[in-house]
Structures are given as C-alpha cells and as structure tokens.
Design an enzyme around this catalytic site. Sequence first.
Site, PDB file in Angstrom:
ATOM      1  N   GLU A 186      47.729  38.123  33.884  1.00  0.00           N
ATOM      2  CA  GLU A 186      48.822  37.393  33.233  1.00  0.00           C
ATOM      3  C   GLU A 186      49.238  38.039  31.911  1.00  0.00           C
ATOM      4  O   GLU A 186      49.489  37.359  30.919  1.00  0.00           O
ATOM      5  CB  GLU A 186      48.440  35.925  33.028  1.00  0.00           C
ATOM      6  CG  GLU A 186      48.240  35.166  34.324  1.00  0.00           C
ATOM      7  CD  GLU A 186      48.078  33.674  34.132  1.00  0.00           C
ATOM      8  OE1 GLU A 186      48.448  32.909  35.050  1.00  0.00           O
ATOM      9  OE2 GLU A 186      47.591  33.245  33.062  1.00  0.00           O
ATOM     10  N   GLU A 260      47.317  32.282  41.778  1.00  0.00           N
ATOM     11  CA  GLU A 260      46.584  31.109  41.301  1.00  0.00           C
ATOM     12  C   GLU A 260      47.390  29.875  41.653  1.00  0.00           C
ATOM     13  O   GLU A 260      48.481  29.664  41.112  1.00  0.00           O
ATOM     14  CB  GLU A 260      46.358  31.164  39.780  1.00  0.00           C
ATOM     15  CG  GLU A 260      45.425  32.266  39.320  1.00  0.00           C
ATOM     16  CD  GLU A 260      45.153  32.218  37.826  1.00  0.00           C
ATOM     17  OE1 GLU A 260      45.627  31.256  37.166  1.00  0.00           O
ATOM     18  OE2 GLU A 260      44.488  33.128  37.310  1.00  0.00           O
TER      19      GLU A 260
END
Length: 791
Positions: A186, A260
């Site tokens: 991320e 995710e």
Amino acid sequence: MTLLKRSLPALISLFALAAHLAHAAPQAAHRFEIGEDAFLLDGRPFQIRCGELHAARVPREYWDHRLQMIRAMGLNTVCAYMFWNMHEPRPDEFNWSGQADIAEFCRLAQKHGLWVILRPGPYACAEWEMGGLPWWLLHDPDMRLRSTYPGFMEPARRYLREVGRVLGPLQVTRGGPILMVQVENEYGFYGKDAAYMAAMHKAMLDAGFDVPLFGCNPRQHLRNGLVPELFQVVNFGSDPAGGFKALREIQSEGPLMCGEFYPGWFDTWGAPHHRGDAAKYLADLKYMLEARASFSIYMAHGGSTFGFWSGCDRPFKPDTSSYDYDAPISENGATTEKFFLTRELMRKHLLPGETIPEPPSANPVQTFAPVAAQVAPLFKNLPPPAAANAPAPLNLETLNQPRGCILYRVTLPAGPPATLTAKAIADFGFVFLDGKRIGVMDRRYASTTIDIPARDKESTLDILVEAIGRINFGQEMHDRKGLAGPVLLRPKDAGNGNAKAKAQELSGWQIHSLPFYDEQLAVLHYETATGGESALPAFWRATVTLPSQADTWLDMRNWGKGVLWINGHCLGRFWNIGPTQTMYVPGPWLRAGENEIIIFDLLGPETPQIAGLATPILDQLRPALDFARNLKRAHVPALEGAKPVWTGAFPQGAKPVEIRFNKPVRGRYFCIESLDAHDGKPGAAIAEIELLDDNGAPHPIDGWHVVYADSEERLAEDGAADNALDGQSTSHWHTEYTENSPAHPHRLIIDLVRPRKISGFRYVPRQGDDKATGRIKNARVYVGDSLVRKQ
C-alpha cells in the site's frame, strides 16, 4: 516487460495437486502465470481463494491447527505477512527460529494442500509495531523511511536478500507452495515515488524471486507510485464492482484480484469492538466468486499480537493486543457462524474434483479461580540508571532501547505552585512528585502540561513514560519514543494562578531504562501486598496450579494498564478502558502444574488477583476509568466573525475529492462544517481528511488531533472523530444517531499543533455503496489560529 504470460516450468496438472501436497516428500515444480484474464496454474485457469493468517500471531504449536482451519473454510491459499523487525531485531542479526520460522509455516501450508502468497515487506502495516520496520532504523536522525534514501534502501535490500535465501527454495518454481510475492505494501497511501517502487521491485528480483510479483493499494491510491511492469491488485472492504473498476482504469488486462478483503476490522483502545456485517461480507464474496475474481480475506484468522508488537493507528490510536478482527476463525482458532457461512459459499464454487475437509477438533479450554498476587513496587526495583546528570531527556532510540518504559528523574527546588510543560510525550507520561502521582501526560490529546503544587523543600520529580507501540501507518512512522525537551518549570502567580513569563529549563536528569528483558524480570523482589501499592506502578506475581495445557482467558477487569507474562511468554498489553478485558493464553504455553504470571501495572489493580475464564470479553468499554476523560471535550468552537476559506458542494458518491483554495492560508486549526448530506438525513460522515501543503502534497499529521466534534456515534459502530485522520478509508467519523440524532450543521475541528500553510484539502467520503449514510453535500471550511476556546 509485459504483465502477461510470465511462464514457469510445468510438470504436473492442477488436479493432481491435492495428492502431491499431501506428501512430505519434495514436491514437483509448477507453472504459475498471469494470463490475459485469469491466473493460470499449469496452464489452467485458477481462482485464488485466499485467507490471511500471520504466523507471528499464532503460537507455533498451533500453526498446524490454524492452517487446517483455513483449508476447512474452503480456501486454497494462505496469505502471510512477514515482519522485518521480528526477523532482524538488530542490524545484520537474523532470526528464523521459533515464532519467526516462516519457512516451516510455508511447509506446513503445503502439507495441508494450501498455496502461499508471501508478503515480506519491507513494510507491512498490519497494526504491527512500526508497520514491521525495525526500530533501529530510527538511530539515523535523517532517516527517511520507505524512500530511496540510502540509509533505508541498503538495510532493506540486505533484509530482502536474506528473505530470498530462506524462502526462495519454497517457490512453486522449485517445488514449494509460494505462488506470488508482494512488493512493499500500500505504498500509494504513503507516497508517489515510482522510482522507490521500481527499486523495491528490482530488490525483490535480485533476491532471487522468480514467481510473479505484485503490488497492492486501496482503490483511491492505485496510481501513486505506479510501476507499469508490476502487476497490481486492489484492496477494499466493500463495493467490489467499484474496486475492480478502479483497478481496470490503471490495468486494462490481467486477472482481477482483491488483495485485502475485510470481513471485520481491528480494535483500538477506548473504541468499540468492531464487527463486520456478515450478510454484506458474504454478498461481496459471492460477487467476486461469480465474477471469477481472486481475493484474499483479511483476516481469515486474526489471532493475537503477542509481546510488544502491537502498533498504533494514526493519528495516535493504540491497537489492542487482541487481533480477533471479527474474522471467520476466532482469536483462539474456533469456528464461528461466519466460518460456516463462508465454507458453504466456497463449497458452491469449487474446481472440478475439489473437496473441502472437515474442520479439526476445537482445542480444549480450562478455567481457574482467582489467585492472589505479590507485589514488587517499581520505585523499589529500579535498575541502575542508563544515563546520569543528562542535560535534557533522551529518547529510547538514543539509549538503544527498543520498547517498554523509561523513567526520567530530576530534582525540583523548593518553590511556589508551578506549571510543568514538555515539548512532547510519546506516549504516556505518569508524573510523580515525591512518590505521589499528580498527573498524566497523554499523547492522544497532545497534553504535556501538569500542575505542580508548592514545595517547601527540594522534591523528586519522576516522569514514567510508557511507549505503547510505534505508529504503523503513514509518515508518522518516524515515531521516536520518550519525553521530548525542553521540559520547563514555570512558577505561577500566587495571586491569580497565572503562569509568570520566566521559566526554568530542567536539567540534570537521571534516566532509568525499562525494556522488560527477561533478566530484568528475574531480579525483582516481591513482597506481600499491604494495599498502599495499588495506586503506584508495580510488578505483580501470582502462581496458579493447572491440571492441563488447555487454553484459557485471563480476566483483566481488576487491573489497570500494562503488560503481562505467563511462564516467560509475553501475552501483550491490557488497559481497563477496553474494549478488550481478557487476554488469550494458548494452552501450549501453560504447564500441567505450577504456572507463573507476572503483571506490570502502571495504574494499580482494584484487587490484586487474577482468574481464568472460558470465553473472551472483547467488547466492554469503561470510559469512566480513562485518566484522560476530562480532556476529551476541553474546547468548543469559536467561529464568531470567522470567514470560511472555502464554501461549496461535494459530488455524490464515494470518490475522493480534492479542493484547492484560491490562495494558500495559514492557521493552527482546520474546521470542516457540514451543512447537509446527500441522503437528506441529519447525520454527517467523513472517511478521511488530508490537508495539502504548498506543493499539493499531504501534510504529515504527527501530533495532530481532533480538538472538537459536535458528536460521535460510539454505540452502533466506531464512529470516532479520530477516524477522519487515521489514514484508513474503511473507517470513518459519523455523528451520533443511536440515542440522539442532532441536525446539521456538524463541525469537526482539527488541532494542527502549530500554524501551517494550507493550499487545500482532500476529502474522502464514507465508503460503501449508494446506501451509505452521512456523505456530505454542502460544506464550509475554516482555517485560523483561534477557531476554538476552552470551555
């Protein structure tokens, strides 16, 4: 370099997989590649049905059990973060044993018919201390984490080379279970430097990984730091159609995958336990299964953040040691309703010939009656000072201390009432005068001022600082711990209580380091408690005789705030404000016979005894016990005469909106005022607010905090105002709606600690589908130095 057809040698067919993985003998290699619209395993389309499980959060003795649970949930792959700080606790000293034996974890996954997606970092996040980055990086005063700065890149490359040495042989190309490896994590939220991501990509290749590599980001950050040759997946907790649409905007071909997918959420101290919407979770999973998209459920099993490894969310929200996550597999590895619902859904989408095994038997649980504890008062058991007569306080990093507490001691002269002020505190400073607690410095509210009573003689001032875990998300990870000077003593005017202009900077500090190493715990001197110790920091020891090695839950409702060990295993942190009121004890860490419990309590217990329960208490808030309860609403708006720097309307939907002011403005406070909402209802919600500097980049938010919010929903959900600053678009601030439903306007005011130049802001609406409530329509924004006043 194309994303497509990264071929690997093919030796066996997909449908022989289960038989091969059931054997302990060396496995044959496979071909895994990224096709035009699907992942291909040995040339056949392969939908990755994955669940996240962290080896570090499960006792090694239970890895086998938890992996069987993952497989029994209907998943074919396990996703595993690695934490650099666990594997390299000191520079160039690597640990691959015990809880850190990730290679054995992967071999066990293969034994149970699971593929592995490896996420080695170097940055992980995961609500883990400093996001998995080692604290010793902060020895460098110029450190720039997650950048091409040589002081970061060189140790990161060294770590990844070691990861490749240990885990490279377990890639599918060499007969192992590792299908894919993630590069960084991320990064698009943290920065936009594509050169850094390209360097990380190259470092992973140089480490010997020849399976497909990939990156992941939330949908609104997919373009940041984008490296075209690195395959991308998208992270989201809802609206898979919207998430995959955003992914297609930056990657026109290749399989769709959610890296995710959140069935619940993590907990922070003082906020309600999070529970995911099971029906919505299942509906979104069904959408992905039918769309032939791949996914990883984060978390399939959360487990526990044992030891001192729990981190802090932004701006400063310490994470609980329980990482239950409302996952399908509970903290102690038990089945839940969500587990069986997921299993039934997966059963409908199996590959031809694929079956789901039955879940393993549940692990036994035991209880025990309350046992009393002896006490070792901290002030009677201090180690020798790590520094004496220091001119100013030193932080933990300077003292080469990775964790724990640190005691700062200085002599105050006789004098009138005074005000003690520190530059900053990280994280909690318990202040004592001649052994009596007189106040607490609290990072949550940037509270670093304590009233000092009059002294007719020299007095000893102690500031016991607890470092509760380094921030794991955003630029704020440069999180050095301790008391920051100058520390000033300013006498008060005896007549009206106001502080005089002249202040004395305190010096001559004696500093005691308390990292809680085993050898430090072994030399404590315990005595029978008399009752007077209950309000002072102390170690407590109890012994309990048990019949077996079965799981239990320690009942912490009698205790204050601190850390606990059992038979030398650190279970993590406790805090009486909740929501967690128990600590999970894995059976293998107990003994049939006598067991030793050591508790370090900063506040002191109500009753010095502890019991074992059969079930956890994960959702019991006790805000009246918070020592900062009087700080939360110390200010109210003072907008009279203030002119907004922006007035306008936000579009409908969940997309982030960036607003630039006509010209930059300067001020210490930022206020956003919601005038109405798109749904026509009285509530307001904000997922994220970022303030932009002169260059349009987000300001770091170190020390920032919400100084005022007109209301927060804390019963039906965690709608805390701090969520607007936590960097997580999955969470949000929501005004109250359960017991009361106040009408617009709604105001959220952020204290920026000092005046900042602001060129605009970025507003992220509450995420979700079109039914999400509280998305602001019309609003005003104020920036200034006097937008609030004390009540």
